[in-house]
Design an enzyme around this catalytic site. Structure first.
Site, PDB file in Angstrom:
ATOM      1  N   HIS A   1       0.798  -1.235   0.000  1.00 50.32           N
ATOM      2  CA  HIS A   1       0.000   0.000   0.000  1.00 50.32           C
ATOM      3  C   HIS A   1       0.822   1.273   0.000  1.00 50.32           C
ATOM      4  O   HIS A   1       0.258   2.364   0.132  1.00 50.32           O
ATOM      5  CB  HIS A   1      -0.923   0.044   1.218  1.00 50.32           C
ATOM      6  CG  HIS A   1      -1.984  -0.991   1.209  1.00 50.32           C
ATOM      7  ND1 HIS A   1      -3.248  -0.785   0.698  1.00 50.32           N
ATOM      8  CD2 HIS A   1      -1.965  -2.265   1.644  1.00 50.32           C
ATOM      9  CE1 HIS A   1      -3.966  -1.889   0.831  1.00 50.32           C
ATOM     10  NE2 HIS A   1      -3.203  -2.811   1.408  1.00 50.32           N
TER      11      HIS A   1
ATOM     12  N   LYS B   1      -7.810  13.985   4.305  1.00 44.12           N
ATOM     13  CA  LYS B   1      -6.915  12.826   4.249  1.00 44.12           C
ATOM     14  C   LYS B   1      -5.905  12.991   5.372  1.00 44.12           C
ATOM     15  O   LYS B   1      -5.816  14.068   5.964  1.00 44.12           O
ATOM     16  CB  LYS B   1      -6.204  12.773   2.896  1.00 44.12           C
ATOM     17  CG  LYS B   1      -5.551  14.110   2.498  1.00 44.12           C
ATOM     18  CD  LYS B   1      -4.953  14.098   1.094  1.00 44.12           C
ATOM     19  CE  LYS B   1      -5.963  14.256  -0.021  1.00 44.12           C
ATOM     20  NZ  LYS B   1      -6.224  13.019  -0.762  1.00 44.12           N
ATOM     21  N   ARG B   2      -5.136  11.941   5.670  1.00 46.15           N
ATOM     22  CA  ARG B   2      -4.091  12.102   6.672  1.00 46.15           C
ATOM     23  C   ARG B   2      -3.130  13.216   6.265  1.00 46.15           C
ATOM     24  O   ARG B   2      -2.936  13.479   5.082  1.00 46.15           O
ATOM     25  CB  ARG B   2      -3.329  10.791   6.843  1.00 46.15           C
ATOM     26  CG  ARG B   2      -4.037   9.810   7.737  1.00 46.15           C
ATOM     27  CD  ARG B   2      -4.265  10.346   9.131  1.00 46.15           C
ATOM     28  NE  ARG B   2      -3.034  10.356   9.887  1.00 46.15           N
ATOM     29  CZ  ARG B   2      -2.703   9.446  10.792  1.00 46.15           C
ATOM     30  NH1 ARG B   2      -3.519   8.454  11.076  1.00 46.15           N
ATOM     31  NH2 ARG B   2      -1.558   9.541  11.443  1.00 46.15           N
TER      32      ARG B   2
ATOM     33  N   LYS C   1       1.349  14.430   0.521  1.00 48.78           N
ATOM     34  CA  LYS C   1      -0.011  14.761   0.090  1.00 48.78           C
ATOM     35  C   LYS C   1      -0.175  16.263  -0.178  1.00 48.78           C
ATOM     36  O   LYS C   1      -1.156  16.698  -0.755  1.00 48.78           O
ATOM     37  CB  LYS C   1      -1.023  14.298   1.137  1.00 48.78           C
ATOM     38  CG  LYS C   1      -1.073  12.778   1.292  1.00 48.78           C
ATOM     39  CD  LYS C   1      -2.019  12.378   2.427  1.00 48.78           C
ATOM     40  CE  LYS C   1      -1.971  10.901   2.760  1.00 48.78           C
ATOM     41  NZ  LYS C   1      -2.735  10.057   1.823  1.00 48.78           N
TER      42      LYS C   1
ATOM     43  N   THR D   1      -8.358   6.823  -1.861  1.00 46.36           N
ATOM     44  CA  THR D   1      -9.725   6.318  -1.948  1.00 46.36           C
ATOM     45  C   THR D   1     -10.718   7.443  -1.651  1.00 46.36           C
ATOM     46  O   THR D   1     -11.860   7.405  -2.112  1.00 46.36           O
ATOM     47  CB  THR D   1      -9.970   5.147  -0.966  1.00 46.36           C
ATOM     48  OG1 THR D   1      -9.406   5.495   0.306  1.00 46.36           O
ATOM     49  CG2 THR D   1      -9.331   3.867  -1.469  1.00 46.36           C
TER      50      THR D   1
ATOM     51  N   LYS E   1     -14.485   8.629  -3.288  1.00 46.78           N
ATOM     52  CA  LYS E   1     -15.701   9.013  -2.542  1.00 46.78           C
ATOM     53  C   LYS E   1     -16.198  10.371  -3.019  1.00 46.78           C
ATOM     54  O   LYS E   1     -17.409  10.589  -3.189  1.00 46.78           O
ATOM     55  CB  LYS E   1     -15.399   9.073  -1.039  1.00 46.78           C
ATOM     56  CG  LYS E   1     -15.071   7.720  -0.434  1.00 46.78           C
ATOM     57  CD  LYS E   1     -14.372   7.815   0.917  1.00 46.78           C
ATOM     58  CE  LYS E   1     -13.697   6.484   1.230  1.00 46.78           C
ATOM     59  NZ  LYS E   1     -12.755   6.569   2.362  1.00 46.78           N
TER      60      LYS E   1
END
Ligand code: 26V
Length: 747
Positions: A295, A481-482, A487, A591, A595
């Site tokens: 992952h 998100k984290r 990111k 993910t 959504k």
């Protein structure tokens, strides 16, 4: 907290599913071994799947008081939860196996804009869905310590209630008998010490999903649940007359990242050490049993345990790692390979878990097309070279039950009115919505649904965020998100600041700019200094911008407190623009991007992870894609100079300088200077701007403005949104789980 009404309905539900849950099954079962399951509210998902939608409406405020089950950090744990829902819905025999942490992911607070953490005491009001299986508890041994592993089983109810699978979570407890002798000797200190050390194993979820800190307790957690799960399966197998050598015919085990990989040497120990099987045969059974999903390619997160730590914690297991290492060398020799570089399972005094998993599995997969390619080309290249047939891609997915049906009833109704309700179990049905993308009436209605979701969110936010009032007339831009440097929430923050200053300088015409609310939701690992600095930075920007009457009819900024699954269920249906801006090549899949797409947000994103597949489905013209691709980044890498960009680009300089010129205060912690330096100077352990924020700064700012300027043409914007919804079918975890079941597990 559970109200009486809610508890009564839960009891009724448990009674209703009991026959299906207890039905005997003797075919092959798949087992999802995962250190994390990030479920959210179990009760709402179960009511939805059992068709108790009246309960969801009538008891909505009481259901708000129910705690989330947050036994996971982020994407990896949430994926596990989506998979369980999809498997049960599709009738696949898939059970989950993990840890029953007493405390889940910490609750987040803010103090002067800084993140604070407090324990998530999710069991405080009980756990009405779980059943303690006292008769199936096992003893687990670590070197000198022995503890109980007690299984708690939770039913996983498929949509329609026909299939009910099991999530089995193990709780550690002391073996009291052993300690009585200490009490007898009045040696209270050592008696309590043993007790505490036993409880400690399943006490808390590790909140970092960024670095492998190599802690003994974490290795113990991994062995604890992997061994207990495996032994309970093996016991079930042999008790019902199965032979050890046939284990793989009855059970397929999917390793969710490397966290449960210690199950591999443990199975060898059970087969060879306890059942007198010869090593080669045991290896073959293990290889047929296990399959491995990776992952992340972030080097820091790839698990490696020092041999000293591994062998002292798991002295009975370590010899099997050594045997594997010896066998691997023999296997390489038969292939004519004598350079073990990239292969050694024990490398530089460390046990490399991803290599063990790649060696002793029949299947290795990544979680999006680009990620699976990167694995083959880099991290797992040596393994791909010798075992190409093992590698495949399984693009992630999400369950449309929770992420549309449950969280967005308005949109669900809109869809069902037009194409019927089959999308609930067959998301490709959404394609039938495509013609409505040119139907102005439908697009108006879609806008009205968004607006209602924004109002609902704004009401919720007002109570949760000290009266902060989101304006539902604004476009909602969401990054949830984290918190991670890769990111690039920091880039988002800098771009907002850039917009703010350009509005103030008149470089962006206020009359052309459409009002936008920028919403962040993210938890940082408690020890991740820079990530925490970024949270503080966003909160400082928010304070300045939100109180500036020059612009606050055009901009709102909010960092929500304690983002979790239940908050996501409120935020995502209200979003117009989905920020997916990771550096190309760093986000395995994502993910949340799926959504948001499913709920009609357009993607403002990079060519990374599943974004690539998202825009391939919905059309680049219906999203805002920008920035360097993996090839561009690789090409730019050697000569990349963020300092030059800083020196030559006054907009970049202006926003970065706010970190060091006193515009914003970091409360004297020095963290803003560190953030500045992370871009301009780097540090001993990384290059300056290692995630290429400045490389993408302008293309990103441009794409963002294009998206914002597109919003006022509400029909054209809704057209793009509806095409995103209509083309989201691929991203159902029903599709993903079918691929695992058919192509890997054979169930
Ligand atoms: C990593 C580590 C590293 C060692 C310490 C403890 C720990 C705990 C969790 C993790 C998880 C990192 C992997 C992860 O969450 N990956 C995410 O998986 C999602 C589902 O496949 C995917 O969509 C995201 O892109 C990916 O970041």
């Amino acid at each position: 907290m559970y109200s009486k009404n809610v508890l009564r309905e839960i009891d009724a539900a448990l009674a209703e599913i009991s026959p299906a849950w207890n039905r005997p099954f003797d075919g092959k079962r798949a087992c999802y071994f995962s250190a994390e399951f990030l479920i959210g509210r179990v009760v709402t998902g179960n009511f939805y799947n059992l068709g108790k939608t009246d309960c969801l409406t009538n008891l909505s405020s009481e259901l708000e008081d129910v705690e989330d089950v947050a036994l996971g950090n982020g994407g990896l744990g949430r994926l596990a939860a989506c998979f369980l829902d999809s498997a049960a819905t599709k009738g696949y025999p898939l059970d989950g196996f993990g840890l029953r942490y007493h405390y889940g992911l910490f609750k987040q607070g803010f103090n002067d804009g800084f993140q604070t953490e407090s324990p998530d005491d999710w069991l405080k009001y009980g756990d009405p869905w779980s059943i303690r299986r006292e008769d199936e508890k096992l003893q687990i041994r670590f070197g000198g310590q022995t503890v109980w592993a007690v299984p708690y089983d939770m039913p996983i109810i498929g949509y329609g209630g026909k299939t009910v699978n099991t999530l089995r979570l193990w709780q550690s407890e002391p073996i009291i008998g052993l300690e009585f002798s200490a009490f007898d000797r009045q040696d209270y200190a050592s008696a309590f010490k043993e007790q505490n050390e036993a409880f400690a194993i399943s006490a808390t979820l590790y909140p970092n999903d960024d670095t492998d800190d190599g802690k003994r307790l974490r290795l113990k957690q991994q062995y604890f649940f992997s061994s207990a799960s495996l032994r309970s399966l093996f016991y079930r197998h042999t008790q019902s007359g199965g032979k050890p050598e046939d284990f793989a015919e009855k059970f397929a085990i999917q390793l969710n990242d490397t966290h449960p990989t210690v199950a591999i040497p443990e199975l060898l120990r059970i087969l060879v050490g306890e059942n007198e099987m010869d090593f080669e045969q045991a290896f073959s059974v293990a290889q047929k049993t296990f399959a491995f999903t990776n992952h992340t390619i972030m080097e820091e997160a790839l698990e490696k345990w020092s041999t000293e730590l591994f062998s002292s914690t798991l002295p009975d297991v370590y010899p099997y790692v050594v045997m594997l290492q010896n066998k691997l060398r023999r296997d390489l020799h038969t292939k004519g390979i004598y350079d073990y570089n990239g292969y050694n399972l024990i490398d530089n005094g460390r046990v490399n878990m991803a290599r063990i998993a790649s060696y002793v599995s029949h299947s290795v997969n990544g979680v999006a097309a680009i990620h699976s390619e990167i694995l083959k080309a880099t991290v797992l290249k040596p393994w791909y070279t010798i075992y190409p047939e093992r590698f495949s891609n399984k693009t992630n997915g999400i369950t449309q039950r929770r992420w549309l049906g449950l969280c967005n009833p308005g949109l669900s109704k809109f869809i069902t009115e037009r194409i019927g309700g089959d999308w609930i179990t067959d998301l490709d049905e959404l394609k039938k919505l495509i013609p409505y993308a040119d139907d102005v009436n439908s697009l108006r209605q879609l806008n009205e649904i968004k607006r209602e979701n924004k109002v609902r969110l704004a009401d919720y936010v007002r109570t949760r965020e000290d009266g902060f009032t989101l304006n539902p007339e604004f476009a909602f831009n969401l990054q949830v998100k984290r918190l991670h440097e890769y990111k690039r929430q920091f880039l988002n923050a800098l771009s907002i600041l850039d917009i703010y200053y350009r509005l103030k300088r008149g470089e962006i015409n206020k009359s052309e700019f459409s009002p936008t609310a920028f919403v962040f939701g993210a938890k940082s690992a408690p020890s991740y200094r820079r990530a925490k600095g970024i949270i503080k930075f966003v909160n400082e920007i928010a304070r300045t911008v939100n109180s500036d009457t020059d612009v606050n009819n055009l901009l709102q900024i909010l960092f929500v407190r304690d983002y979790n699954v239940s908050y996501a269920e409120k935020l995502i249906p209200a979003a117009d623009i989905s920020e997916q801006i990771s550096t190309a090549g760093t986000e395995a899949s994502g993910t949340g991007n799926m959504k948001l797409m499913l709920n009609g947000a357009v993607t403002l994103g990079t060519y990374d992870g599943a974004n690539i597949e998202i825009v391939a489905e919905s059309g680049e013209e219906n999203n805002f894609i920008f920035g360097a691709r993996v090839e561009d980044i690789n090409a730019a890498a050697s000569s990349y100079s963020p300092v030059k960009i800083y020196e030559n680009n006054s907009r970049v300089r202006k926003v970065l300088d706010t970190l060091i010129d006193g515009t914003f205060s970091d409360g004297g912690t020095g963290i803003f200077r560190e953030l500045f330096d992370s871009i301009i100077k780097g540090a001993s352990w990384h290059k300056p701007d290692q995630y290429y924020l400045l490389l993408d700064f302008e293309p990103y700012a441009d794409a963002k403005l294009r998206a914002i300027k597109a919003y006022p043409d509400r029909i054209a914007f809704a057209h793009m949104q509806l095409l995103n919804i209509a083309n989201a079918g691929k991203f159902s975890s029903d599709r993903t789980i079918s691929q695992y079941a058919e192509e890997i597990w054979g169930v």
